[in-house]
Design an enzyme around this catalytic site. Structure first.
Site, mmCIF file in Angstrom:
data_model
loop_
_atom_site.group_PDB
_atom_site.id
_atom_site.type_symbol
_atom_site.label_atom_id
_atom_site.label_comp_id
_atom_site.label_asym_id
_atom_site.label_seq_id
_atom_site.Cartn_x
_atom_site.Cartn_y
_atom_site.Cartn_z
ATOM 1 N N PRO A 113 -6.544 8.199 1.562
ATOM 2 C CG PRO A 113 -7.379 9.127 3.553
ATOM 3 C CD PRO A 113 -7.137 9.441 2.098
ATOM 4 C CB CYS A 114 -8.078 3.426 0.177
ATOM 5 S SG CYS A 114 -8.392 4.434 -1.279
#
Length: 208
Positions: A160-161
């Site tokens: 989940p950048c």
């Protein structure tokens, strides 16, 4: 990418790697990771084409095989954990390099691997700064490396950048996360309020 030289050059461009020819046969040239001495890239000629054997995570193994007919179960290796890439010109360079990088990450304790694991530990509803992720990955001086790793996220749906922001809580530029406003939308969907492209770190930053 069509040649052994191109594949070896890319493999050897990764940190702490070296070339090995363990079988005293020039047709078999491997790239290993220093320290653990594990091979992540095997190169050899077979049926008129250069082949590459790369280690692969099970969740990606069949994806690559289904996407490209020139990616097959690992020849002469464990077919559950290895794929063979046939360099016949049908696979884009970017995907060949991505598969080599994935193999490298699987056999090494690389900074990229530790960065991605750190980002995966950020829960929904929270954000972390680049420097914070660097500390979580074991080196608080590699904040820039965090940015580079996130820009090349190999698993957008898993890593989940979008939960990583700068030191002031500001979101990334439009080039990241799928285009303009994408990061903001992903954060809003998780309950994080974004105001003028910025997150309130006092409220949303991951507490450690």
């Amino acid at each position: 990418m069509r040649t052994r030289e191109e594949a070896l050059s890319f493999g050897l461009s990764l940190p702490y790697t070296y070339l090995d020819a363990p079988f005293h046969d020039d047709n078999w040239q491997l790239v290993r990771v220093s320290g653990c001495k594990k091979a992540f890239l095997w190169t050899y000629e077979r049926d008129g084409y250069i082949n590459l054997n790369v280690k692969v995570a099970k969740e990606w193994r069949d994806f690559w095989r289904d996407t490209y007919s020139s990616v097959i179960p690992g020849w002469h290796q464990n077919k559950e954990n290895w794929n063979t890439i046939i360099l016949d010109g049908t696979i884009p360079r970017v995907d060949i390099e991505r598969m080599i990088l994935e193999s490298y990450d699987l056999v090494s304790d690389s900074p990229r691997k530790r960065i991605y694991e750190a980002v995966k530990s950020i829960p929904k509803g929270c954000v972390a700064t680049y420097s914070q992720v660097a500390r979580m990955a074991g080196n608080d001086k590699m904040a820039r490396a965090v940015g580079n790793a996130l820009h090349n996220n190999p698993e957008p749906g898993i890593i989940p950048c979008h939960r990583v922001v700068d030191a002031k809580g500001r979101l990334a530029g439009a080039f990241a996360f799928g285009g303009a406003d994408s990061q903001e939308k992903l954060l809003r969907d998780e309950g994080v309020i974004v105001v003028n492209g910025q997150v309130d770190l006092k409220k949303y930053q991951l507490k450690q």
